[in-house]
Design a protein around this motif. Sequence first.
Motif, PDB file in Angstrom:
ATOM      1  N   GLY A  66      41.209  -1.310 -25.701  1.00 17.23           N
ATOM      2  CA  GLY A  66      41.716  -0.003 -26.092  1.00 17.23           C
ATOM      3  C   GLY A  66      40.640   0.873 -26.705  1.00 17.23           C
ATOM      4  O   GLY A  66      40.943   1.882 -27.356  1.00 17.23           O
ATOM      5  N   GLU A  67      39.361   0.491 -26.518  1.00 15.84           N
ATOM      6  CA  GLU A  67      38.262   1.290 -27.081  1.00 15.84           C
ATOM      7  C   GLU A  67      37.769   2.293 -26.039  1.00 15.84           C
ATOM      8  O   GLU A  67      37.666   1.954 -24.849  1.00 15.84           O
ATOM      9  N   ALA A  68      37.435   3.501 -26.520  1.00 16.70           N
ATOM     10  CA  ALA A  68      36.920   4.526 -25.605  1.00 16.70           C
ATOM     11  C   ALA A  68      35.598   4.050 -25.017  1.00 16.70           C
ATOM     12  O   ALA A  68      34.704   3.598 -25.742  1.00 16.70           O
ATOM     13  N   VAL A 266      21.847 -12.568 -43.423  1.00 14.69           N
ATOM     14  CA  VAL A 266      23.171 -13.051 -43.046  1.00 14.69           C
ATOM     15  C   VAL A 266      23.994 -11.866 -42.566  1.00 14.69           C
ATOM     16  O   VAL A 266      23.883 -10.759 -43.096  1.00 14.69           O
ATOM     17  N   PHE A 267      24.765 -12.095 -41.491  1.00 17.08           N
ATOM     18  CA  PHE A 267      25.591 -11.052 -40.874  1.00 17.08           C
ATOM     19  C   PHE A 267      27.043 -11.484 -40.974  1.00 17.08           C
ATOM     20  O   PHE A 267      27.379 -12.632 -40.661  1.00 17.08           O
ATOM     21  N   LEU A 268      27.881 -10.559 -41.415  1.00 16.61           N
ATOM     22  CA  LEU A 268      29.303 -10.883 -41.523  1.00 16.61           C
ATOM     23  C   LEU A 268      30.150  -9.811 -40.851  1.00 16.61           C
ATOM     24  O   LEU A 268      30.006  -8.616 -41.153  1.00 16.61           O
ATOM     25  N   GLY A 280      39.614 -10.687 -36.159  1.00 11.93           N
ATOM     26  CA  GLY A 280      38.333 -10.110 -36.549  1.00 11.93           C
ATOM     27  C   GLY A 280      38.045  -8.994 -35.557  1.00 11.93           C
ATOM     28  O   GLY A 280      38.914  -8.614 -34.782  1.00 11.93           O
ATOM     29  N   ARG A 281      36.801  -8.485 -35.541  1.00 10.65           N
ATOM     30  CA  ARG A 281      36.495  -7.402 -34.601  1.00 10.65           C
ATOM     31  C   ARG A 281      35.751  -7.908 -33.372  1.00 10.65           C
ATOM     32  O   ARG A 281      35.923  -7.406 -32.272  1.00 10.65           O
ATOM     33  N   LEU A 282      34.895  -8.916 -33.579  1.00  8.10           N
ATOM     34  CA  LEU A 282      33.989  -9.312 -32.504  1.00  8.10           C
ATOM     35  C   LEU A 282      34.655 -10.313 -31.561  1.00  8.10           C
ATOM     36  O   LEU A 282      35.594 -11.002 -31.923  1.00  8.10           O
ATOM     37  N   ARG A 283      34.144 -10.342 -30.326  1.00  5.81           N
ATOM     38  CA  ARG A 283      34.774 -11.177 -29.296  1.00  5.81           C
ATOM     39  C   ARG A 283      34.065 -12.522 -29.233  1.00  5.81           C
ATOM     40  O   ARG A 283      32.834 -12.595 -29.277  1.00  5.81           O
ATOM     41  N   LEU A 284      34.887 -13.555 -29.085  1.00  7.68           N
ATOM     42  CA  LEU A 284      34.363 -14.918 -29.125  1.00  7.68           C
ATOM     43  C   LEU A 284      33.448 -15.241 -27.944  1.00  7.68           C
ATOM     44  O   LEU A 284      32.319 -15.695 -28.138  1.00  7.68           O
TER      45      LEU A 284
END
Length: 344
Positions: A66-68, A266-268, A280-284
């Motif tokens: 659903g993202e532009a 570190v990235f979260l 979450g937001r990111l795709r596995l």
Amino acid sequence: MNHIATTQHIALSSFLSNATREKQVPAGLIALIKAVADACSSIATAVERGVFDGSSGNAHSENVHGEAQKKLDVVSNDIMIGAVEPVSSLRGLASEELESVQVIGHEDSDGSPDYLLLFDPLDGSSNLEINGIVGSIFSVLATSASGGVIDESHFLQPGVKQVCAGYAIYGATTMFVLTTGHGVDGFTFDGESASFVLTHPQLQIPENTREFAINMSNERFWEEPVRRYVRECVAGASGPRQANFNMRWIASMVAEVHRILMRGGVFLYPRDNRIPQLAGRLRLTYEANPMSFIVEQAGGMSTTGETPIMEVQPDDVHQRIPVILGSRLEVERLLRYHHEAAAA
Ligand code: AFP
């Protein structure tokens, strides 16, 4: 460390030929990696030329999330598919920009391994309008369809099954970063020879860091262990960590992971309660898994906060996942905070 001084400008194609000879990386996988690298150099050109080619701006369409979409999301997706489709070892692909997996009609070959490619063709594409950093991410799985029909179930393998992962970063220079499970190597695109050249061999993430990356504007939605971690970093030298921390947020996972590979950190993108049904937001399968494989091959660590990311069994090719990755000691600390909160 001065990486360039330690290498003899080995081209990616020679590096891959050596990998077949010395590390028994199958020829079918090498052919696929070369096609992906070719696609990435074409995507770099498309990004650079977008404003002249009429491919800058919005596509006025949405992806499966659903993202532009930007026009360059669509162009990059087409470039990747066009480059890898002819590779005879490839049996299927999945992309952030495609609703369903795409089966490639090559005959099941001669017993040599066949592969599936999963990719995000243009990660961080919202950065395009500010001329910021974008990238491409990919993951390769072996498939054992042995004569059968490929479908989505063949793509639903945990990250530990990946045979290869990598990304390209389109920044001040274009780089291609790769693992086939023998460490992580970085190649810089040399415009003069029009090829990727080994410039950053055997990258290692420092286990200690004083730098974290998170979108602070979401703080009110985070779970307590993440709030605790960030609170303690922000408290600086007079807080419990007794050290001052720095923060970065580029809004492009490729750029964040690249920085971590270069100097630690570190990235979260943790679970949050904005949309509770999304983990979450990111795709596995085409973001978190390949980046986890790279980070772990470089001595770092990745977790959801509860489970190693690469052990999660996907149930959907587009599923989302909480992501914590980077320098080992910080990720272990975050994991401990999650365990302590669960036990309280
Ligand atoms: P886009 O590809 O839609 O720009 O998303 C990029 C991304 O998936 C990832 O690369 C970033 O880490 C994250 O989203 C940034 O998300 P926020 O805009 O919520 O900070």
